[in-house]
Motif scaffolding. Structure first.
Motif, mmCIF file in Angstrom:
data_model
loop_
_atom_site.group_PDB
_atom_site.id
_atom_site.type_symbol
_atom_site.label_atom_id
_atom_site.label_comp_id
_atom_site.label_asym_id
_atom_site.label_seq_id
_atom_site.Cartn_x
_atom_site.Cartn_y
_atom_site.Cartn_z
ATOM 1 N N GLN A 54 0.751 -1.263 -0.015
ATOM 2 C CA GLN A 54 -0.130 -0.066 0.010
ATOM 3 C C GLN A 54 0.826 1.228 0.030
ATOM 4 O O GLN A 54 0.499 2.375 -0.862
ATOM 5 C CB GLN A 54 -0.767 0.106 1.070
ATOM 6 C CG GLN A 54 -1.994 1.319 1.268
ATOM 7 C CD GLN A 54 -2.488 1.351 0.044
ATOM 8 O OE1 GLN A 54 -3.432 0.367 -0.331
ATOM 9 N NE2 GLN A 54 -2.606 2.276 -0.846
ATOM 10 N N ILE A 55 2.175 1.333 0.768
ATOM 11 C CA ILE A 55 2.777 2.370 0.875
ATOM 12 C C ILE A 55 3.435 2.493 -0.592
ATOM 13 O O ILE A 55 3.468 3.700 -1.243
ATOM 14 C CB ILE A 55 3.953 2.388 1.845
ATOM 15 C CG1 ILE A 55 3.533 2.145 3.060
ATOM 16 C CG2 ILE A 55 4.954 3.493 1.742
ATOM 17 C CD1 ILE A 55 4.675 1.814 4.222
ATOM 18 N N GLN A 56 3.672 1.625 -1.250
ATOM 19 C CA GLN A 56 4.604 1.829 -2.497
ATOM 20 C C GLN A 56 3.219 2.313 -3.677
ATOM 21 O O GLN A 56 3.531 2.849 -4.626
ATOM 22 C CB GLN A 56 4.862 0.351 -3.009
ATOM 23 C CG GLN A 56 5.685 0.142 -4.367
ATOM 24 C CD GLN A 56 6.993 0.998 -4.381
ATOM 25 O OE1 GLN A 56 7.428 1.703 -3.381
ATOM 26 N NE2 GLN A 56 7.527 1.080 -5.537
ATOM 27 N N ASP A 57 1.904 1.721 -3.371
ATOM 28 C CA ASP A 57 0.958 2.328 -4.204
ATOM 29 C C ASP A 57 0.757 3.593 -4.108
ATOM 30 O O ASP A 57 0.618 4.354 -4.998
ATOM 31 C CB ASP A 57 -0.280 1.372 -3.694
ATOM 32 C CG ASP A 57 -1.318 1.355 -4.783
ATOM 33 O OD1 ASP A 57 -0.844 0.679 -5.581
ATOM 34 O OD2 ASP A 57 -2.581 1.639 -4.589
ATOM 35 N N ASP A 58 0.947 4.365 -2.619
ATOM 36 C CA ASP A 58 0.929 5.685 -2.537
ATOM 37 C C ASP A 58 2.026 6.330 -3.261
ATOM 38 O O ASP A 58 1.693 7.511 -3.758
ATOM 39 C CB ASP A 58 0.730 6.029 -1.101
ATOM 40 C CG ASP A 58 -0.431 5.243 -0.299
ATOM 41 O OD1 ASP A 58 -1.146 4.933 -0.652
ATOM 42 O OD2 ASP A 58 -0.049 5.030 1.004
ATOM 43 N N LEU A 117 0.785 7.596 3.833
ATOM 44 C CA LEU A 117 1.816 7.849 4.442
ATOM 45 C C LEU A 117 2.729 9.064 4.081
ATOM 46 O O LEU A 117 3.394 9.968 5.019
ATOM 47 C CB LEU A 117 3.043 6.595 4.625
ATOM 48 C CG LEU A 117 4.100 6.542 5.496
ATOM 49 C CD1 LEU A 117 3.619 6.417 6.975
ATOM 50 C CD2 LEU A 117 5.290 5.589 5.099
ATOM 51 N N VAL A 118 2.930 9.200 2.963
ATOM 52 C CA VAL A 118 3.412 10.467 2.064
ATOM 53 C C VAL A 118 3.070 11.744 2.937
ATOM 54 O O VAL A 118 3.820 12.712 3.143
ATOM 55 C CB VAL A 118 3.481 10.417 0.625
ATOM 56 C CG1 VAL A 118 4.001 11.742 0.190
ATOM 57 C CG2 VAL A 118 4.198 9.168 0.090
ATOM 58 N N GLU A 139 10.679 9.825 -0.214
ATOM 59 C CA GLU A 139 12.080 8.878 0.146
ATOM 60 C C GLU A 139 11.580 8.334 1.343
ATOM 61 O O GLU A 139 11.980 7.001 1.524
ATOM 62 C CB GLU A 139 13.259 9.703 0.309
ATOM 63 C CG GLU A 139 13.484 10.439 -1.123
ATOM 64 C CD GLU A 139 12.729 11.430 -1.735
ATOM 65 O OE1 GLU A 139 11.790 12.017 -0.786
ATOM 66 O OE2 GLU A 139 12.457 11.800 -2.749
ATOM 67 N N TYR A 140 11.185 8.956 2.622
ATOM 68 C CA TYR A 140 10.732 8.564 3.787
ATOM 69 C C TYR A 140 9.734 7.173 3.476
ATOM 70 O O TYR A 140 10.019 5.893 4.313
ATOM 71 C CB TYR A 140 10.227 9.697 4.619
ATOM 72 C CG TYR A 140 9.534 8.917 6.042
ATOM 73 C CD1 TYR A 140 10.632 8.914 7.082
ATOM 74 C CD2 TYR A 140 8.335 8.558 6.381
ATOM 75 C CE1 TYR A 140 10.263 8.437 8.272
ATOM 76 C CE2 TYR A 140 7.797 7.969 7.411
ATOM 77 C CZ TYR A 140 8.689 8.031 8.404
ATOM 78 O OH TYR A 140 8.497 7.481 9.686
ATOM 79 N N ALA A 141 8.779 7.580 2.760
ATOM 80 C CA ALA A 141 7.584 6.449 2.595
ATOM 81 C C ALA A 141 8.390 5.167 1.907
ATOM 82 O O ALA A 141 8.282 3.907 2.311
ATOM 83 C CB ALA A 141 6.667 6.874 1.547
ATOM 84 N N ALA A 183 6.430 -6.468 -4.029
ATOM 85 C CA ALA A 183 5.605 -5.338 -3.237
ATOM 86 C C ALA A 183 6.164 -4.067 -3.463
ATOM 87 O O ALA A 183 5.681 -2.796 -3.256
ATOM 88 C CB ALA A 183 5.477 -5.707 -2.002
ATOM 89 N N VAL A 184 7.680 -3.976 -3.217
ATOM 90 C CA VAL A 184 8.337 -2.908 -3.208
ATOM 91 C C VAL A 184 8.890 -2.413 -4.545
ATOM 92 O O VAL A 184 9.333 -1.184 -4.599
ATOM 93 C CB VAL A 184 9.426 -2.502 -1.902
ATOM 94 C CG1 VAL A 184 8.612 -2.503 -0.774
ATOM 95 C CG2 VAL A 184 10.239 -3.845 -2.020
ATOM 96 N N GLN A 185 9.259 -3.408 -5.663
ATOM 97 C CA GLN A 185 9.865 -2.986 -6.904
ATOM 98 C C GLN A 185 9.017 -2.593 -7.968
ATOM 99 O O GLN A 185 9.581 -2.236 -8.870
ATOM 100 C CB GLN A 185 10.928 -4.071 -7.294
ATOM 101 C CG GLN A 185 11.995 -4.171 -5.941
ATOM 102 C CD GLN A 185 12.878 -5.656 -6.319
ATOM 103 O OE1 GLN A 185 12.449 -6.394 -7.215
ATOM 104 N NE2 GLN A 185 13.944 -5.574 -5.771
ATOM 105 N N ARG A 186 7.697 -3.081 -7.869
ATOM 106 C CA ARG A 186 6.720 -2.924 -8.876
ATOM 107 C C ARG A 186 6.986 -1.192 -9.394
ATOM 108 O O ARG A 186 7.140 -0.404 -8.490
ATOM 109 C CB ARG A 186 5.609 -3.329 -8.464
ATOM 110 C CG ARG A 186 4.848 -2.338 -7.365
ATOM 111 C CD ARG A 186 3.751 -3.155 -6.671
ATOM 112 N NE ARG A 186 2.913 -2.287 -5.729
ATOM 113 C CZ ARG A 186 1.694 -1.657 -6.111
ATOM 114 N NH1 ARG A 186 1.311 -1.743 -7.197
ATOM 115 N NH2 ARG A 186 1.279 -0.921 -5.027
ATOM 116 N N ASP A 187 6.262 -1.095 -10.671
ATOM 117 C CA ASP A 187 6.155 0.290 -11.143
ATOM 118 C C ASP A 187 4.709 0.248 -11.866
ATOM 119 O O ASP A 187 4.556 1.197 -12.395
ATOM 120 C CB ASP A 187 7.266 0.303 -12.078
ATOM 121 C CG ASP A 187 7.390 -0.381 -13.037
ATOM 122 O OD1 ASP A 187 6.523 -1.456 -13.414
ATOM 123 O OD2 ASP A 187 8.179 -0.440 -13.898
#
Lengths: 396, 396
Positions: free
Chosen positions: A232-236, A262-263, A351-353, A391-395
């Protein structure tokens, strides 16, 4: 970045990952077609609409997670296929209703269902999909026995309730402008609105159908929560930074909707008090709807006609007042959104997210490592490892 | 009229009928509060909204039917109470989503949920209620045993699917203007959109929980279908003739929405072809929404300003064109609705509908007579008889 912590031998290559998804997606769509009863003359047009979102280009991550977990834990494809299809149906029903709730224009590259067929049809099609999801879960009694069938029903019931709670929380915070800003508040929101239906339910239902132990299910729940939050964070982040600076259709949709991310939480809690008040004021404004855009054109027309002397000064004021009443208040402008984007950039909130997403993915990897112990090597287990990377590398 | 066919000794007095409804409604509301978990801090505001429609003044006919059937057939109140509450929750979830779909302004004397809290919240609250309905049905396993619990789950799944199909059919016909006009087409619509969830599911679920035979359940299904059609026709009639000729808020809402009713079907199939074409043209037009009403005021303003010379003739034309674009097409007018009402009166379509409602209620009474044979006299059986009377005699 995170990928270093998951040994390369555990994950699938991109080609094999995509092939795994394609193969399970085809099976799942056939299953959905089977219980969506598209040959019923009474419901023919309804079932075309039920199949609309599921047939649009998509990864089918949720049913693939359910099938992979069941098979990685020694269960069969056949045991989990109807349940996997039900979870995909739920996902698409939620998307249809979310699109109505968010006033979104596009989904998977095409107009949203409510834009194409009206809000009434979209709400009803979503309801029909939720209704259709019940019968296959009852048929599980014959397929996998009573105990497993009831536990899957319970897992789905909990998932549906938790998702509605999360969605309610998101709507409330979006309308308020002011919302709690700690990371823990965001995590609670992401767990309830996303992690349960996208990860916890697929993983645990797959495990139940494989006859997993209580311990395994507890670890899979933890994996699902961590994965869901990372996802979800990556989605944001993608919503703000995904489109390389070009104003796209859906780019910054979260900011237009005033969604809690989160951002945004990081930005809000690190800006000076006077900026924070200004930002909260922007967030509280409505998103301009299609009617609102047409009314902007009318306001410009009144302006032009007044400039040409075809509308008197007092008539201009009367017309503008009338237009504001139709508008129903002040809507967000592009300038508003640009202010939000500038503050987010100045605070390093993206960057924080990204760092927090990586940390949740790291925890997910630790969960999966414990789950993997004692399980035989399989493509299904490799698929689960690949999802942790994804989950974190997707674009997209 | 029909009441003569049900012996007076079978029905309850109005006072006892109302008391029966009040008593069961209180029990059902307590039960809903119990499983709506209003003490959960995460969902506090969600659950206030979940309780909103159920707490508004209403008869609570559906849960009362479920409890009365269970008890008339020898079952206990406790066995059927959670299921009765679930059926009331479904009913209210359908009302919330129906109000969104129909663009209705008022429900049970207050603003509709979407008018008070926005469409997004209303769609999500309905979804939450559908989700909350699953867990009590699973708890039935402990309460009444596995066999009955699974049969009730199956009955609810069928009901939910059938209702969504009926609603889809209604939306399709309302948008088309042209629709099939035989009584059988209307009956099929009323059975699927109304009779299943309002009568068949409450009656058969109550019977299942009392341990009824397959024969009894078949007869109760027949009773539910006939009662449901009688009830829906009477609902259509009240929508047109209920308010003694005074234009009320919701009066003629069905005509504004272009809904298919028996009254409309009878009128359409008995008018001359050229009138029929004109009427179908009216039915195809949109219902004017709140924005549309505000735009009507703007159109009047442009008119007035042009009359005063503050807006030039060419500016008036440009502004009117702009307003039509925002409108998004031609909406129904009060004059349109009056044409429909005149044709309905000229064709005697309301009287025709009343006769068909009485005929369905007569069939319902015949069903109930067969069901009553061999059952001991009880207030619960008397209540069921009273509902048969109520279906065609009610005025609200």
């Amino acid at each position: 970045m995170y990928a270093a912590t998951a040994s390369a031998t555990h994950s699938l290559s991109q080609v094999d990952f995509d092939a795994y998804l394609t193969e399970t997606r085809d099976l799942v769509l056939d299953e959905i077609r089977r219980f969506a009863r598209i040959d019923d003359p009474l419901g023919a047009s309804l079932y075309d609409l039920v199949m609309d979102y599921p047939l649009r280009p998509a990864k089918g991550l949720r049913p693939a997670l359910c099938l992979a977990t069941c098979r990685a834990l020694g269960g069969s494809l056949a045991a989990a296929l109807p349940t996997a299809a039900v979870l995909e149906l739920y996902h698409n029903a939620f998307l249809i209703h979310d699109d109505v709730e968010d006033g979104s224009d596009r989904r998977r590259g095409e107009p949203t269902l409510h834009l194409a067929h009206g809000t009434a049809v979209a709400v009803n099609v979503g309801d029909a999909m939720l209704a259709l999801a019940m019968e296959p879960l009852l048929d599980n009694v014959r397929l996998v026995g009573l105990g497993k069938a009831l536990r899957v029903l319970q897992a789905v019931a909990t998932m549906a309730r938790t998702t509605a709670e999360g969605q309610a929380l998101e709507l409330r915070w979006a309308r308020q402008g002011v919302r709690p800003l700690e990371d823990a508040d965001y995590v609670r929101l992401a767990e309830s609105k996303t992690a349960h239906y996208s990860f916890v339910a697929p993983l645990t239902a797959g495990a139940i159908l494989a006859g997993a132990t209580g311990d395994q299910i507890e670890r899979l729940t933890d994996l699902g929560l961590r994965l869901g939050v990372a996802f979800q964070i990556q989605d944001d982040v993608l919503n703000l930074a995904g489109d390389e600076g070009v104003y796209g259709k859906e780019w910054c949709g979260d900011l237009w909707e005033g969604k809690h991310t989160l951002v945004l939480a990081h930005m809000l809690r690190t800006v000076p008090p006077e900026t924070r008040q200004r930002v909260e004021g922007i967030l509280r404004k409505e998103r301009p709807g299609p009617a609102s855009r047409a009314l902007d054109a009318l306001t410009a027309l009144v302006d032009r006609l007044a400039g040409e002397g075809a509308v008197s000064a007092s008539a201009k004021r009367a017309l503008e007042e009338g237009l504001v009443q139709v508008h129903g208040g002040d809507a967000k402008t592009r300038a508003d959104i640009e202010i939000l984007i500038e503050e987010i950039a100045a605070r390093g909130s993206i960057e924080y997210a990204r760092r927090l997403a990586a940390s949740h993915a790291h925890d997910a990897a630790a969960s999966l490592r414990r789950i993997s112990e004692g399980l035989p090597a399989s493509i299904h287990l490799q698929f689960l490892w690949s999802v942790v990377d994804f989950a974190v590398q997707r674009d997209s």
